[in-house]
Design a protein around this motif. Structure first.
Motif, mmCIF file in Angstrom:
data_model
loop_
_atom_site.group_PDB
_atom_site.id
_atom_site.type_symbol
_atom_site.label_atom_id
_atom_site.label_comp_id
_atom_site.label_asym_id
_atom_site.label_seq_id
_atom_site.Cartn_x
_atom_site.Cartn_y
_atom_site.Cartn_z
ATOM 1 N N PRO A 191 0.725 -1.199 -0.009
ATOM 2 C CA PRO A 191 0.093 -0.021 -0.187
ATOM 3 C C PRO A 191 0.917 1.353 -0.159
ATOM 4 C CG PRO A 191 -0.109 -1.155 2.336
ATOM 5 C CD PRO A 191 0.766 -2.048 1.187
ATOM 6 N N PRO A 192 0.220 2.442 -0.255
ATOM 7 C CA PRO A 192 0.897 3.719 -0.420
ATOM 8 C C PRO A 192 1.807 3.894 0.799
ATOM 9 C CG PRO A 192 -1.075 3.850 -1.129
ATOM 10 C CD PRO A 192 -1.172 2.707 -0.622
ATOM 11 N N TYR A 193 1.250 3.605 2.114
ATOM 12 C CA TYR A 193 1.990 3.889 3.262
ATOM 13 C C TYR A 193 3.255 3.255 3.274
ATOM 14 C CZ TYR A 193 3.161 2.973 8.301
ATOM 15 O OH TYR A 193 3.827 2.816 9.498
ATOM 16 N N ALA A 204 5.498 4.589 0.790
ATOM 17 C CA ALA A 204 6.203 6.042 1.080
ATOM 18 C C ALA A 204 7.333 5.883 2.241
ATOM 19 C CB ALA A 204 5.013 6.734 1.715
ATOM 20 N N LEU A 205 7.006 4.939 2.980
ATOM 21 C CA LEU A 205 8.242 4.515 3.947
ATOM 22 C C LEU A 205 9.437 3.748 3.389
ATOM 23 C CD1 LEU A 205 6.431 3.749 7.229
ATOM 24 C CD2 LEU A 205 7.473 5.819 6.724
ATOM 25 N N GLU A 261 15.193 9.140 7.889
ATOM 26 C CA GLU A 261 14.483 9.985 8.773
ATOM 27 C C GLU A 261 13.070 9.864 9.131
ATOM 28 O OE1 GLU A 261 14.472 14.355 8.551
ATOM 29 O OE2 GLU A 261 14.075 14.191 10.708
ATOM 30 N N ARG A 262 12.507 9.332 7.947
ATOM 31 C CA ARG A 262 11.153 9.052 8.004
ATOM 32 C C ARG A 262 10.657 8.001 9.187
ATOM 33 N NH1 ARG A 262 8.536 9.056 1.783
ATOM 34 N NH2 ARG A 262 9.185 11.363 1.589
ATOM 35 N N ILE A 263 11.511 7.288 9.360
ATOM 36 C CA ILE A 263 11.064 6.145 10.469
ATOM 37 C C ILE A 263 11.802 6.085 11.772
ATOM 38 C CG2 ILE A 263 10.259 4.441 8.670
ATOM 39 C CD1 ILE A 263 12.924 2.814 8.951
ATOM 40 N N GLN A 264 12.428 7.346 12.081
ATOM 41 C CA GLN A 264 13.315 7.493 13.093
ATOM 42 C C GLN A 264 12.393 8.220 14.334
ATOM 43 O OE1 GLN A 264 17.127 10.187 13.243
ATOM 44 N NE2 GLN A 264 15.636 11.095 14.534
ATOM 45 N N ALA A 318 6.656 2.739 13.495
ATOM 46 C CA ALA A 318 7.129 2.409 12.143
ATOM 47 C C ALA A 318 7.525 1.024 12.218
ATOM 48 C CB ALA A 318 8.436 3.122 11.829
ATOM 49 N N GLY A 325 4.212 -0.838 12.385
ATOM 50 C CA GLY A 325 3.723 -0.851 10.745
ATOM 51 C C GLY A 325 4.261 -1.870 9.973
ATOM 52 N N MET A 355 2.595 -5.109 8.114
ATOM 53 C CA MET A 355 2.646 -5.190 6.590
ATOM 54 C C MET A 355 3.031 -6.704 6.363
ATOM 55 S SD MET A 355 1.656 -2.658 4.943
ATOM 56 C CE MET A 355 0.840 -1.247 5.725
ATOM 57 N N HIS A 369 9.994 10.392 12.388
ATOM 58 C CA HIS A 369 8.930 9.833 12.147
ATOM 59 C C HIS A 369 7.355 10.731 12.403
ATOM 60 C CE1 HIS A 369 6.343 6.488 10.667
ATOM 61 N NE2 HIS A 369 5.850 6.234 11.550
ATOM 62 N N TRP A 376 7.284 13.435 9.678
ATOM 63 C CA TRP A 376 6.778 12.764 8.372
ATOM 64 C C TRP A 376 5.232 12.424 8.308
ATOM 65 C CZ3 TRP A 376 4.970 7.889 6.912
ATOM 66 C CH2 TRP A 376 4.802 7.846 5.714
ATOM 67 N N GLU A 389 -0.324 9.635 1.193
ATOM 68 C CA GLU A 389 0.755 8.549 1.723
ATOM 69 C C GLU A 389 0.623 7.888 2.691
ATOM 70 O OE1 GLU A 389 5.155 10.292 0.632
ATOM 71 O OE2 GLU A 389 4.192 11.413 2.092
ATOM 72 N N VAL A 405 -1.979 6.099 3.047
ATOM 73 C CA VAL A 405 -3.206 4.944 3.062
ATOM 74 C C VAL A 405 -2.906 3.732 3.027
ATOM 75 C CG1 VAL A 405 -4.686 4.272 1.193
ATOM 76 C CG2 VAL A 405 -4.827 6.842 1.823
ATOM 77 N N GLY A 433 -0.576 1.435 10.642
ATOM 78 C CA GLY A 433 0.953 1.904 11.019
ATOM 79 C C GLY A 433 0.760 3.260 11.802
#
Lengths: 130, 155
Positions: A5-7, A10-11, A31-34, A44, A47, A51, B30, B33, B55, B57, B68
């Motif tokens: 999925p998009p989520y 994106a990560l 940095e997006r998952i920090q 994260a 998540g 998944m 996180h 973001w 983003e 979804v 998540g």
């Protein structure tokens, strides 16, 4: 396997490889998952494991030739070690998938497979797809 | 004083201010973001907001948020409720978190995460909370979990 999925995309979560028919997902540190500086965010990690759990369940249902709609009921996550700035993996295993409900475990690790950083147990309601 | 980059840069004994701290927690990493923002707080609770966006979804066909981001929202809101009740920032780690999904969040709606610390001991904080998308009496999810102080104590 269905596209992530998009989520997940994106990560940067991707299908890393198959292990005896079970999909192993992975994500590079960014940095997006920090969370706190130098460590992965628990959300994260959760998540990623969710998944992986869903991917394992889809793979199992596909093997059986069953088209099912999935609805998550709940998830229990245990954090055992801080995730550090490196590649992270997760894999789900279907503990029990009946006709109405499935119980799936997921494990998350980094450089040492024998030292998981987190575990998850997810319950999913199944219903026949239209 | 130079604006601290993270909560870990705050001086020891600093009185925890959820509104100010949320800006730090939600600017980087996180939380940044995800787009988390401060919503409200009380003596033992903190609310953060998670605005819907493409983003985040989980099911492309329906536009429903992935789970998540909701876990992350609740992890951050409950984490901040611990420091709010403790009145100071203490480095800690999430030990466990259980999330019960009542229903899917409505696509397009901002999700509010209400995190509450209902018991503090020296090293363990017990938390619970709900996530809702407009009506707190019709939650999207319930959560319950524990944190552990890794350096210092809560009390």
């Amino acid at each position: 396997m269905n596209a992530l999925p998009p989520y997940a995309q994106a990560l940067g979560i991707e299908l890393d490889h198959d292990e005896d028919g079970l999909p192993v997902l992975s994500v590079d540190f960014s940095e997006r998952i920090q969370g706190r500086p130098g460590f992965l965010h628990g959300g994260a990690i959760s998540g990623l494991m969710e998944m992986a759990a869903i991917a394992a369940l889809r793979a199992e249902l596909e093997r059986r030739g069953e088209a099912m709609k999935l609805k998550p009921v709940n998830v229990q996550v245990e954090f055992m070690r801080g995730g550090t700035e490196q590649r992270t993996y997760a894999m789900g295993t279907v503990t029990r998938a009946g006709r109405r409900v499935a119980l799936v475990n997921a494990e998350c690790w980094q450089d040492d497979r024998s030292k998981p950083i987190a575990l998850a147990q997810m319950k999913v309601l199944l219903s026949p797809a239209e | 004083m130079e604006e601290p980059k993270s909560l870990n840069d705050l001086p020891p004994g600093f009185v925890f201010d959820p509104a100010r701290a949320a800006k730090l927690m939600t600017r980087h990493g996180h939380g940044g973001w995800l787009g988390l923002t401060y919503h409200a707080h009380g003596p033992d609770w903190v609310e953060l907001a998670l605005p819907w966006r493409e983003e985040l979804v989980g099911v492309a066909e329906t536009g429903v948020l992935a789970s998540g981001p909701i876990i992350s929202l609740m992890d951050n809101a409950t984490s901040m409720s611990v420091w709010t009740l403790s009145t100071r920032f203490v480095a800690h780690a999430t030990l466990d978190l259980r999330v019960d999904y009542m229903r899917a969040a409505v696509p397009g709606r901002t999700v509010i995460g209400h995190g509450e610390c209902y018991k503090l001991t020296r090293t363990i904080a017990f938390i619970r909370g709900i996530a809702h998308d407009g009506d707190p009496d019709d939650p999207v999810a319930h959560v319950i979990g524990t944190f552990m102080a890794t350096h210092g104590t809560y009390l």
